[in-house]
Design a protein around this motif. Sequence first.
Motif, PDB file in Angstrom:
ATOM      1  N   MET A   1       0.844  -1.193   0.000  1.00 27.59           N
ATOM      2  CA  MET A   1       0.000   0.000   0.000  1.00 27.59           C
ATOM      3  C   MET A   1       0.883   1.248   0.000  1.00 27.59           C
ATOM      4  N   THR A   2       0.452   2.225  -0.737  1.00 28.05           N
ATOM      5  CA  THR A   2       1.165   3.500  -0.735  1.00 28.05           C
ATOM      6  C   THR A   2       0.706   4.322   0.473  1.00 28.05           C
ATOM      7  N   ILE A   3       1.462   5.342   0.788  1.00 30.54           N
ATOM      8  CA  ILE A   3       1.091   6.209   1.917  1.00 30.54           C
ATOM      9  C   ILE A   3      -0.246   6.884   1.648  1.00 30.54           C
ATOM     10  N   GLU A   4      -0.514   7.209   0.396  1.00 26.60           N
ATOM     11  CA  GLU A   4      -1.790   7.827   0.046  1.00 26.60           C
ATOM     12  C   GLU A   4      -2.948   6.862   0.311  1.00 26.60           C
ATOM     13  N   GLU A   5      -2.752   5.595  -0.051  1.00 28.59           N
ATOM     14  CA  GLU A   5      -3.782   4.578   0.196  1.00 28.59           C
ATOM     15  C   GLU A   5      -4.001   4.365   1.695  1.00 28.59           C
ATOM     16  N   ILE A   6      -2.906   4.375   2.435  1.00 28.21           N
ATOM     17  CA  ILE A   6      -2.995   4.211   3.896  1.00 28.21           C
ATOM     18  C   ILE A   6      -3.781   5.359   4.508  1.00 28.21           C
ATOM     19  N   LYS A   7      -3.454   6.576   4.102  1.00 28.20           N
ATOM     20  CA  LYS A   7      -4.139   7.753   4.644  1.00 28.20           C
ATOM     21  C   LYS A   7      -5.604   7.775   4.246  1.00 28.20           C
ATOM     22  N   LYS A   8      -5.904   7.368   3.023  1.00 28.26           N
ATOM     23  CA  LYS A   8      -7.296   7.324   2.570  1.00 28.26           C
ATOM     24  C   LYS A   8      -8.088   6.318   3.406  1.00 28.26           C
ATOM     25  N   GLU A   9      -7.497   5.148   3.625  1.00 31.35           N
ATOM     26  CA  GLU A   9      -8.159   4.125   4.434  1.00 31.35           C
ATOM     27  C   GLU A   9      -8.338   4.606   5.873  1.00 31.35           C
ATOM     28  N   ALA A  10      -7.359   5.326   6.388  1.00 33.95           N
ATOM     29  CA  ALA A  10      -7.438   5.856   7.756  1.00 33.95           C
ATOM     30  C   ALA A  10      -8.568   6.869   7.885  1.00 33.95           C
ATOM     31  N   ALA A  11      -8.728   7.707   6.881  1.00 28.46           N
ATOM     32  CA  ALA A  11      -9.780   8.723   6.913  1.00 28.46           C
ATOM     33  C   ALA A  11     -11.164   8.090   6.866  1.00 28.46           C
ATOM     34  N   GLN A  12     -11.271   6.929   6.221  1.00 29.21           N
ATOM     35  CA  GLN A  12     -12.558   6.255   6.092  1.00 29.21           C
ATOM     36  C   GLN A  12     -12.862   5.315   7.256  1.00 29.21           C
ATOM     37  N   TYR A  13     -11.837   4.910   8.000  1.00 26.97           N
ATOM     38  CA  TYR A  13     -12.022   3.932   9.076  1.00 26.97           C
ATOM     39  C   TYR A  13     -12.773   4.561  10.245  1.00 26.97           C
ATOM     40  N   GLN A  14     -13.821   3.891  10.695  1.00 26.53           N
ATOM     41  CA  GLN A  14     -14.621   4.368  11.828  1.00 26.53           C
ATOM     42  C   GLN A  14     -14.051   3.820  13.134  1.00 26.53           C
ATOM     43  N   PHE A  15     -13.393   4.678  13.893  1.00 26.35           N
ATOM     44  CA  PHE A  15     -12.799   4.295  15.172  1.00 26.35           C
ATOM     45  C   PHE A  15     -13.897   3.951  16.169  1.00 26.35           C
ATOM     46  N   GLU A  16     -13.749   2.811  16.818  1.00 26.62           N
ATOM     47  CA  GLU A  16     -14.686   2.402  17.868  1.00 26.62           C
ATOM     48  C   GLU A  16     -14.016   2.471  19.235  1.00 26.62           C
ATOM     49  N   ASP A  17     -12.864   1.807  19.334  1.00 19.66           N
ATOM     50  CA  ASP A  17     -12.098   1.798  20.580  1.00 19.66           C
ATOM     51  C   ASP A  17     -10.672   1.354  20.262  1.00 19.66           C
ATOM     52  N   VAL A  18      -9.812   1.386  21.273  1.00 21.25           N
ATOM     53  CA  VAL A  18      -8.404   1.062  21.058  1.00 21.25           C
ATOM     54  C   VAL A  18      -8.246  -0.390  20.601  1.00 21.25           C
ATOM     55  N   LYS A  19      -9.064  -1.291  21.124  1.00 19.39           N
ATOM     56  CA  LYS A  19      -8.964  -2.702  20.723  1.00 19.39           C
ATOM     57  C   LYS A  19      -9.252  -2.862  19.230  1.00 19.39           C
ATOM     58  N   SER A  20     -10.293  -2.212  18.728  1.00 17.26           N
ATOM     59  CA  SER A  20     -10.604  -2.319  17.301  1.00 17.26           C
ATOM     60  C   SER A  20      -9.512  -1.658  16.455  1.00 17.26           C
ATOM     61  N   LEU A  21      -8.928  -0.577  16.956  1.00 15.93           N
ATOM     62  CA  LEU A  21      -7.821   0.074  16.253  1.00 15.93           C
ATOM     63  C   LEU A  21      -6.624  -0.869  16.188  1.00 15.93           C
ATOM     64  N   SER A  22      -6.378  -1.582  17.267  1.00 20.89           N
ATOM     65  CA  SER A  22      -5.282  -2.549  17.306  1.00 20.89           C
ATOM     66  C   SER A  22      -5.505  -3.657  16.283  1.00 20.89           C
ATOM     67  N   ILE A  23      -6.729  -4.121  16.183  1.00 20.15           N
ATOM     68  CA  ILE A  23      -7.058  -5.156  15.198  1.00 20.15           C
ATOM     69  C   ILE A  23      -6.832  -4.632  13.778  1.00 20.15           C
ATOM     70  N   LYS A  24      -7.246  -3.396  13.528  1.00 17.86           N
ATOM     71  CA  LYS A  24      -7.067  -2.797  12.203  1.00 17.86           C
ATOM     72  C   LYS A  24      -5.589  -2.667  11.863  1.00 17.86           C
ATOM     73  N   VAL A  25      -4.787  -2.226  12.816  1.00 23.01           N
ATOM     74  CA  VAL A  25      -3.346  -2.089  12.579  1.00 23.01           C
ATOM     75  C   VAL A  25      -2.723  -3.471  12.342  1.00 23.01           C
ATOM     76  N   ALA A  26      -3.185  -4.471  13.073  1.00 22.27           N
ATOM     77  CA  ALA A  26      -2.692  -5.842  12.843  1.00 22.27           C
ATOM     78  C   ALA A  26      -3.017  -6.283  11.414  1.00 22.27           C
ATOM     79  N   GLU A  27      -4.199  -5.940  10.914  1.00 21.34           N
ATOM     80  CA  GLU A  27      -4.574  -6.266   9.535  1.00 21.34           C
ATOM     81  C   GLU A  27      -3.650  -5.571   8.539  1.00 21.34           C
ATOM     82  N   LEU A  28      -3.311  -4.324   8.831  1.00 22.71           N
ATOM     83  CA  LEU A  28      -2.388  -3.590   7.961  1.00 22.71           C
ATOM     84  C   LEU A  28      -1.016  -4.266   7.947  1.00 22.71           C
ATOM     85  N   LYS A  29      -0.559  -4.691   9.122  1.00 25.89           N
ATOM     86  CA  LYS A  29       0.723  -5.395   9.207  1.00 25.89           C
ATOM     87  C   LYS A  29       0.710  -6.647   8.345  1.00 25.89           C
TER      88      LYS A  29
END
Length: 86
Positions: free
Chosen positions: A1-29
């Motif tokens: 993924m390019t940095i632009e794609e990462i930022k676009k996905e980040a802007a669209q991601y609906q934050f729920e809590d730190v645990k869900s954010l951790s899961i999302k970051v794990a998916e990115l990894k």
Amino acid sequence: MTIEEIKKEAAQYQFEDVKSLSIKVAELKIKGVSFLGCVAFVQVNQKISLKEAQELTLQLEAYTKGEKRRIEEGIDVMLSDFKEEE
């Protein structure tokens, strides 16, 4: 993924809590996104400074203790290089 794609996905991601954010970051990894890419994702998603995003990303369960230690050691080396140049 390019940095632009990462930022676009980040802007669209609906934050729920730190645990869900951790899961999302794990998916990115899993997709091969580097630590710096994950920091960029967290920064854009949370609308926080780069330093805050780095600290928050390191707190996430997406990283093992060993990974966190290696990342922190790398950051320390980079910071020491900047201090030596001053």
